[in-house]
Design an enzyme around this catalytic site. Sequence first.
Site, PDB file in Angstrom:
ATOM      1  N   HIS A 240      38.795  24.784  39.072  1.00 42.94           N
ATOM      2  CA  HIS A 240      38.129  23.487  38.865  1.00 42.94           C
ATOM      3  C   HIS A 240      36.680  23.554  39.342  1.00 42.94           C
ATOM      4  CE1 HIS A 240      37.502  19.073  39.175  1.00 42.94           C
ATOM      5  NE2 HIS A 240      36.842  19.418  40.268  1.00 42.94           N
ATOM      6  N   GLU A 241      36.468  24.097  40.533  1.00 42.73           N
ATOM      7  CA  GLU A 241      35.110  24.185  41.063  1.00 42.73           C
ATOM      8  C   GLU A 241      34.241  25.101  40.211  1.00 42.73           C
ATOM      9  OE1 GLU A 241      34.119  22.179  43.287  1.00 42.73           O
ATOM     10  OE2 GLU A 241      36.113  21.422  43.752  1.00 42.73           O
TER      11      GLU A 241
ATOM     12  N   HIS B 173      32.663  23.406  37.210  1.00 40.40           N
ATOM     13  CA  HIS B 173      31.373  22.748  37.444  1.00 40.40           C
ATOM     14  C   HIS B 173      30.229  23.740  37.240  1.00 40.40           C
ATOM     15  CE1 HIS B 173      32.961  18.961  38.788  1.00 40.40           C
ATOM     16  NE2 HIS B 173      33.647  19.509  39.781  1.00 40.40           N
TER      17      HIS B 173
ATOM     18  N   GLU C 222      33.960  15.610  36.473  1.00 44.67           N
ATOM     19  CA  GLU C 222      35.200  16.035  37.135  1.00 44.67           C
ATOM     20  C   GLU C 222      36.326  16.204  36.121  1.00 44.67           C
ATOM     21  OE1 GLU C 222      35.519  16.978  40.185  1.00 44.67           O
ATOM     22  OE2 GLU C 222      33.467  16.452  40.752  1.00 44.67           O
TER      23      GLU C 222
END
Length: 417
Positions: free
Chosen positions: A276-277, A280, A356
Amino acid sequence: MKKISIIALLLFAVYVFCMYSYMMSHSGVIPQALQGTAADPVMFMSGKELYLSEEYSKIRNFLFFIATPLEWLLYFLVLVIGVSRYFEKVAIAQSKWRLVQNAGYLFFLSGFLYIVLLPFNYYRYSLSKSYGISTQTLSSWLRDGLVDFGVNFVTTFIIVTVLYWLIRKSAKRWWLYAWLLMIPMTLFVTFIQPVVIAPLYNDFYPLKDKELEAKILAFAGQAHIPATHVYEVNMAEKTNALNAYVAGIGSNARIVLWDTTLNRLSEDEVLFIMAHEMGHYVEKHVYWGITGYLALAFVGFWLTAKGMTWLIARYGRLLHIDKLSDIRSFPLFLLMLSMLLFLSNPLSNYVSRYQEIRADDYAIALTKDKQAAVTAFQKLTIAGLSEVNPPTLVKWFRYTHPTMLERIQKVDEQEPK
């Protein structure tokens, strides 16, 4: 002056009462269609956890909505009562050098605000500790507060020195020149933050679990993240909350895991969080965030310049400000900028929530593990006693991430792409 101060205090008291009533009346009911699903907290939280989560969230949300207006009230009273003017006079009396005068004024103002707000900030710290979120000792908390004070003082001193020099040089276009200088400064701070600023608060070291590090770096290679190490940070001595992030830009980009995350999540869940990070990073959200921040700053500086000029011309006597270039006008600058930032929260938070969601989609595509995503979100909720379905105002002004209700529901229903 006395009348205006009393009116300001009464308005603040009315606002506090209204916000308290709004927060305490929210029940956090889960929509019937989602009851019994993976997104329903009843399915993954105990009765005690549910009770504490609801109670803690209400208090924390209430404190959030009064913290910023409390600062506005302090800035206003500092001006109206003449505290800012007094600090300026004392600073000028200490030296003939303008840099020393600026440093003295800022030290008095910053110290005064720090001391006045200390009881409020201590209450928030003790509240977090009483609910089992914070594990930080009082001495460590005070140390972090002093580090914050020092970092903010140095940063503000540089900003104020340049800002008021620009005001004296160009009374009409200072805001534009200040904004132009913000661009390289923002990029510089973002670049050095992971390696200079963050280590002031915590110790960072290479991830001890080398097998896990190899798997994370394999994901990083697919995401074209220029990282050769995964860093672990010792957050367990300060909090029970969980977190991970990719910070910095260029060669200073760092993949960081809180040790609490490593201790509480399974390997699959950690890999999803890291994916997930990395999402970004892949979608360049840091750069989009910087661009959006600078765009809002442009509008904010322009409105602040126009607003300060009008207020000083009309109410300068009441505020004890003779002209804009007086450093005693700095609390007015902080007041207006803080109000504009607060009002822009719904827009910036909306954009952040969209990013997000994109990062969640990327993580699912990379890991192809919906179950790990769902259980990771559930554990994050429990660890932080988070509210899965907050009131509308709270979501607009506080939530940079989608609510856990939305995230779990979306991940649970979607097919990996």
